[in-house]
Design a protein around this motif. Structure first.
Motif, PDB file in Angstrom:
ATOM      1  N   GLY A  91       0.793  -1.223   0.000  1.00  9.38           N
ATOM      2  CA  GLY A  91       0.000   0.000   0.000  1.00  9.38           C
ATOM      3  C   GLY A  91       0.826   1.275   0.000  1.00  9.38           C
ATOM      4  O   GLY A  91       0.283   2.358  -0.240  1.00  9.38           O
ATOM      5  N   ASP A  92       2.118   1.189   0.244  1.00  7.18           N
ATOM      6  CA  ASP A  92       2.971   2.371   0.077  1.00  7.18           C
ATOM      7  C   ASP A  92       2.940   2.806  -1.383  1.00  7.18           C
ATOM      8  O   ASP A  92       2.614   2.008  -2.266  1.00  7.18           O
ATOM      9  CB  ASP A  92       4.418   2.057   0.487  1.00  7.18           C
ATOM     10  N   GLU A  93       3.297   4.054  -1.619  1.00  4.91           N
ATOM     11  CA  GLU A  93       3.162   4.619  -2.964  1.00  4.91           C
ATOM     12  C   GLU A  93       4.518   4.919  -3.598  1.00  4.91           C
ATOM     13  O   GLU A  93       5.450   5.333  -2.914  1.00  4.91           O
ATOM     14  CB  GLU A  93       2.334   5.914  -2.896  1.00  4.91           C
ATOM     15  N   ARG A 141       7.091   6.499  -0.974  1.00  2.00           N
ATOM     16  CA  ARG A 141       8.403   5.971  -0.588  1.00  2.00           C
ATOM     17  C   ARG A 141       9.491   6.269  -1.612  1.00  2.00           C
ATOM     18  O   ARG A 141      10.675   6.301  -1.276  1.00  2.00           O
ATOM     19  CB  ARG A 141       8.323   4.440  -0.416  1.00  2.00           C
ATOM     20  N   ALA A 142       9.094   6.426  -2.873  1.00  2.00           N
ATOM     21  CA  ALA A 142      10.118   6.579  -3.910  1.00  2.00           C
ATOM     22  C   ALA A 142       9.529   7.270  -5.126  1.00  2.00           C
ATOM     23  O   ALA A 142       8.303   7.361  -5.280  1.00  2.00           O
ATOM     24  CB  ALA A 142      10.668   5.206  -4.309  1.00  2.00           C
ATOM     25  N   VAL A 143      10.418   7.762  -5.982  1.00  7.52           N
ATOM     26  CA  VAL A 143      10.051   8.292  -7.294  1.00  7.52           C
ATOM     27  C   VAL A 143      10.851   7.510  -8.319  1.00  7.52           C
ATOM     28  O   VAL A 143      12.060   7.297  -8.149  1.00  7.52           O
ATOM     29  CB  VAL A 143      10.372   9.802  -7.403  1.00  7.52           C
ATOM     30  N   MET A 144      10.157   7.028  -9.354  1.00  7.93           N
ATOM     31  CA  MET A 144      10.844   6.349 -10.459  1.00  7.93           C
ATOM     32  C   MET A 144      10.727   7.223 -11.691  1.00  7.93           C
ATOM     33  O   MET A 144       9.644   7.366 -12.265  1.00  7.93           O
ATOM     34  CB  MET A 144      10.230   4.976 -10.712  1.00  7.93           C
ATOM     35  N   ALA A 145      11.839   7.823 -12.105  1.00 10.35           N
ATOM     36  CA  ALA A 145      11.864   8.713 -13.262  1.00 10.35           C
ATOM     37  C   ALA A 145      12.404   7.961 -14.471  1.00 10.35           C
ATOM     38  O   ALA A 145      13.306   7.130 -14.343  1.00 10.35           O
ATOM     39  CB  ALA A 145      12.752   9.924 -12.970  1.00 10.35           C
ATOM     40  N   VAL A 146      11.860   8.258 -15.622  1.00 12.68           N
ATOM     41  CA  VAL A 146      12.308   7.646 -16.873  1.00 12.68           C
ATOM     42  C   VAL A 146      12.926   8.739 -17.740  1.00 12.68           C
ATOM     43  O   VAL A 146      12.381   9.841 -17.834  1.00 12.68           O
ATOM     44  CB  VAL A 146      11.117   7.008 -17.621  1.00 12.68           C
ATOM     45  N   HIS A 147      14.040   8.440 -18.367  1.00  8.74           N
ATOM     46  CA  HIS A 147      14.650   9.374 -19.326  1.00  8.74           C
ATOM     47  C   HIS A 147      14.136   8.979 -20.702  1.00  8.74           C
ATOM     48  O   HIS A 147      14.757   8.184 -21.422  1.00  8.74           O
ATOM     49  CB  HIS A 147      16.168   9.289 -19.239  1.00  8.74           C
ATOM     50  N   LEU A 148      12.986   9.553 -21.073  1.00  9.42           N
ATOM     51  CA  LEU A 148      12.225   9.042 -22.209  1.00  9.42           C
ATOM     52  C   LEU A 148      12.937   9.291 -23.547  1.00  9.42           C
ATOM     53  O   LEU A 148      13.310  10.430 -23.844  1.00  9.42           O
ATOM     54  CB  LEU A 148      10.837   9.683 -22.218  1.00  9.42           C
ATOM     55  N   PHE A 149      13.069   8.275 -24.314  1.00 13.36           N
ATOM     56  CA  PHE A 149      13.679   8.276 -25.653  1.00 13.36           C
ATOM     57  C   PHE A 149      15.166   8.644 -25.626  1.00 13.36           C
ATOM     58  O   PHE A 149      15.779   8.818 -26.666  1.00 13.36           O
ATOM     59  CB  PHE A 149      12.938   9.205 -26.619  1.00 13.36           C
ATOM     60  N   GLY A 150      15.739   8.805 -24.417  1.00 12.31           N
ATOM     61  CA  GLY A 150      17.151   9.164 -24.321  1.00 12.31           C
ATOM     62  C   GLY A 150      17.389  10.597 -23.903  1.00 12.31           C
ATOM     63  O   GLY A 150      18.533  11.029 -23.802  1.00 12.31           O
ATOM     64  N   LYS A 151      16.297  11.352 -23.654  1.00 10.48           N
ATOM     65  CA  LYS A 151      16.425  12.731 -23.166  1.00 10.48           C
ATOM     66  C   LYS A 151      16.311  12.722 -21.646  1.00 10.48           C
ATOM     67  O   LYS A 151      15.281  12.305 -21.110  1.00 10.48           O
ATOM     68  CB  LYS A 151      15.305  13.594 -23.763  1.00 10.48           C
ATOM     69  N   PRO A 152      17.353  13.181 -20.941  1.00 10.90           N
ATOM     70  CA  PRO A 152      17.288  13.126 -19.483  1.00 10.90           C
ATOM     71  C   PRO A 152      16.093  13.891 -18.914  1.00 10.90           C
ATOM     72  O   PRO A 152      15.788  14.998 -19.342  1.00 10.90           O
ATOM     73  CB  PRO A 152      18.609  13.765 -19.040  1.00 10.90           C
ATOM     74  N   LEU A 161      13.864  17.262  -4.669  1.00  8.68           N
ATOM     75  CA  LEU A 161      12.517  16.986  -4.144  1.00  8.68           C
ATOM     76  C   LEU A 161      12.533  15.727  -3.279  1.00  8.68           C
ATOM     77  O   LEU A 161      11.958  15.694  -2.180  1.00  8.68           O
ATOM     78  CB  LEU A 161      11.560  16.829  -5.328  1.00  8.68           C
ATOM     79  N   CYS A 162      13.176  14.676  -3.769  1.00  9.66           N
ATOM     80  CA  CYS A 162      13.248  13.419  -3.027  1.00  9.66           C
ATOM     81  C   CYS A 162      13.991  13.613  -1.708  1.00  9.66           C
ATOM     82  O   CYS A 162      13.589  13.070  -0.670  1.00  9.66           O
ATOM     83  CB  CYS A 162      13.909  12.334  -3.872  1.00  9.66           C
ATOM     84  N   ASP A 163      15.062  14.385  -1.743  1.00  8.80           N
ATOM     85  CA  ASP A 163      15.821  14.625  -0.509  1.00  8.80           C
ATOM     86  C   ASP A 163      14.970  15.389   0.514  1.00  8.80           C
ATOM     87  O   ASP A 163      15.009  15.080   1.715  1.00  8.80           O
ATOM     88  CB  ASP A 163      17.114  15.388  -0.823  1.00  8.80           C
ATOM     89  N   GLN A 164      14.188  16.351   0.033  1.00  5.81           N
ATOM     90  CA  GLN A 164      13.311  17.105   0.951  1.00  5.81           C
ATOM     91  C   GLN A 164      12.338  16.179   1.677  1.00  5.81           C
ATOM     92  O   GLN A 164      12.006  16.400   2.832  1.00  5.81           O
ATOM     93  CB  GLN A 164      12.474  18.118   0.161  1.00  5.81           C
ATOM     94  N   HIS A 165      11.849  15.151   0.959  1.00  5.14           N
ATOM     95  CA  HIS A 165      10.796  14.304   1.514  1.00  5.14           C
ATOM     96  C   HIS A 165      11.322  12.944   1.989  1.00  5.14           C
ATOM     97  O   HIS A 165      10.523  12.081   2.358  1.00  5.14           O
ATOM     98  CB  HIS A 165       9.699  14.087   0.462  1.00  5.14           C
ATOM     99  N   GLY A 166      12.620  12.740   1.934  1.00  6.81           N
ATOM    100  CA  GLY A 166      13.179  11.460   2.373  1.00  6.81           C
ATOM    101  C   GLY A 166      12.781  10.296   1.478  1.00  6.81           C
ATOM    102  O   GLY A 166      12.531   9.189   1.958  1.00  6.81           O
ATOM    103  N   LEU A 167      12.716  10.522   0.171  1.00  7.25           N
ATOM    104  CA  LEU A 167      12.309   9.486  -0.783  1.00  7.25           C
ATOM    105  C   LEU A 167      13.519   8.932  -1.529  1.00  7.25           C
ATOM    106  O   LEU A 167      14.517   9.635  -1.721  1.00  7.25           O
ATOM    107  CB  LEU A 167      11.330  10.069  -1.808  1.00  7.25           C
ATOM    108  N   VAL A 168      13.395   7.695  -1.966  1.00  4.87           N
ATOM    109  CA  VAL A 168      14.426   7.112  -2.827  1.00  4.87           C
ATOM    110  C   VAL A 168      14.126   7.521  -4.270  1.00  4.87           C
ATOM    111  O   VAL A 168      12.974   7.460  -4.712  1.00  4.87           O
ATOM    112  CB  VAL A 168      14.434   5.574  -2.719  1.00  4.87           C
ATOM    113  N   LEU A 169      15.142   7.926  -5.008  1.00 11.56           N
ATOM    114  CA  LEU A 169      14.976   8.255  -6.428  1.00 11.56           C
ATOM    115  C   LEU A 169      15.595   7.149  -7.275  1.00 11.56           C
ATOM    116  O   LEU A 169      16.793   6.863  -7.170  1.00 11.56           O
ATOM    117  CB  LEU A 169      15.636   9.601  -6.757  1.00 11.56           C
TER     118      LEU A 169
END
Ligand SMILES: *Cc1c(COP(=O)(O)O)cnc(C)c1O
Length: 409
Positions: A91-93, A141-152, A161-169
């Motif tokens: 149930g964590d997000e 708990r975490a953010v999963m970012a995608v570098h879509l098509f090769g563009k960061p 943002l993750c550091d502010q909220h204590g999230l894993v990136l």
């Protein structure tokens, strides 16, 4: 110029472009053949006792400048290792993007966490940090970012943002090998970077995956998760936590080591071809070439069409394809949350778990939906495109533009 090929005119191109679907668009040479033969003749195909996969892990960590690399069996497995290292409670997000391969999202559900979709930038299709910030809750708990098509993606902002909220990136770099990001490379700003060696990526072993991290504890947890939680290094016959077998084979490891020596050349050649294409379509009204500040590695070549130019995106893609230039309107059928598995919450039996209280309505991420439905035209890209190949691509885009944008007006 004749009429459009779809209307019976002469196609711009009658021979296929180099493609990742066969040897025309893949760089598998003598080194890969020798690598596979070396492993077969050794009689040891398992990385548990072999030498190739450990060597690959060291070499990949060195290429990325990372403390640790762990090999596994696919990009999806790599992302599953990352989620397992986050270790969410049911149930964590985990916040992620609606425009990616489903391999980004299913590992979240396999660990019984809830994928939360944030909207994207209207030009790059990458996560919008403001939308991610708005999606953070006490259960994130975490953010999963995608570098879509090769563009960061805007990964430095996302890390803050993750550091502010204590999230894993977690960075999904399946489409973004060696892409410059911040003062380093994609995969090195988040806590974990995940890569794929599937057939269509910059380098390939058919299937395979790699993760990088600087965090020894995360690395250990990921290594254990890929091997049934079995701490072989300390020789205990024990299983420390719920985990699977996601091991890479020595064959895949050896081939990937050879591929790794070609990676910089693959990226450079894709960039050279893309620069020529972008110059060739620069002044076309209603067509936006991929933004590139020296950081795009062009897994594919995405164009943004103004709906005034492409009244029907899929018609545009079909017209280009008829000219001999394969094109994909929208990249996906729907945002990932519109796929039946998520929309209808087809998970474990009839439970809908862990999505029993979650809905993913149409309109959830309007910018992503607009990109997929109306604006995003994706061209396969390749390291083996010649200048003539790129010129044919440009000619075909200009031809389709001249006819279909007139029709639109
Ligand atoms: C290819 C890809 C994956 C999945 O990788 P596999 O090796 O096919 O499992 C995940 N995310 C993105 C962005 C991809 O392009």
């Amino acid at each position: 110029m004749t009429g459009l090929a779809r209307d019976g005119g002469t196609p711009v191109r009658s021979t296929p472009l180099p493609t990742v679907m066969d040897s025309t668009g893949r760089r598998f040479g003598d080194e890969e053949v020798k690598a596979a033969e070396r492993v077969l003749r050794s009689g040891m195909l398992s990385a548990t006792w072999g030498t190739e996969v450990p060597a690959l892990e060291q070499e990949f960590a060195d290429v990325l400048g990372a403390g640790h690399a762990v090999a596994c069996s696919s990009g999806t497995a790599a992302l599953h290792l990352a989620v397992a290292a986050v270790d969410p409670a049911p149930g964590d997000e985990i916040i992620t993007t609606p425009i990616s391969d489903m391999g980004t999202v299913f590992p979240i559900l396999m660990q019984n966490a809830v994928p939360v979709f944030a909207d994207v930038d209207p030009v790059t299709g990458n996560l919008d940090p403001a939308a991610v910030a708005a999606a953070v809750t006490p259960r994130t708990r975490a953010v999963m970012a995608v570098h879509l098509f090769g563009k960061p993606a805007p990964i430095v902002e996302l890390r803050e943002l993750c550091d502010q909220h204590g999230l894993v990136l977690v960075e999904d770099c399946a489409q973004a090998y060696l892409a410059p990001a911040g003062d380093t490379l994609a995969g090195r700003i988040g806590h974990i970077g995940c890569f794929s060696l599937q057939q269509t990526k910059h380098i390939s072993a058919g299937d395979g995956g790699l993760v990088v991290t600087d965090d020894a504890a995360l690395a250990r947890r990921m290594r254990l998760f890929a091997d049934k939680g079995w701490p072989r290094a300390t020789n205990e016959r024990d299983y420390l936590f719920l985990a699977l077998n996601y091991r890479m084979t020595e064959l895949a490891g050896a081939v990937t080591r050879a591929q790794l020596t070609r990676l910089a050349g693959v990226v450079a050649d894709r960039r050279t071809a893309a620069a020529r294409a972008t110059a060739g379509i620069a002044e076309l009204a209603g067509v936006t070439a991929p933004p590139d500040s020296g950081d795009h590695v062009y897994w594919q070549y995405p164009l943004i069409l103004d709906p005034a130019v492409a009244c029907d995106l899929r018609e545009w893609a079909a017209a280009l394809t008829a000219e001999g230039i394969p094109a994909n309107g929208g990249y996906l059928t729907s945002p990932l949350y519109g796929a039946p598995a998520l929309r209808d919450r087809v998970t474990y039996g009839h439970s809908h778990f862990p999505l029993q209280d979650v809905e993913y309505p149409v309109g959830l991420c309007p910018t992503a939906e607009d990109l997929i439905d109306h604006r995003l035209l994706v061209l396969p890209w390749n390291e083996n495109y010649t200048t003539e190949d790129v010129d044919d691509i440009v000619t075909a885009i200009r031809k389709v533009h001249s006819v279909l944008s007139k029709e639109a007006g």
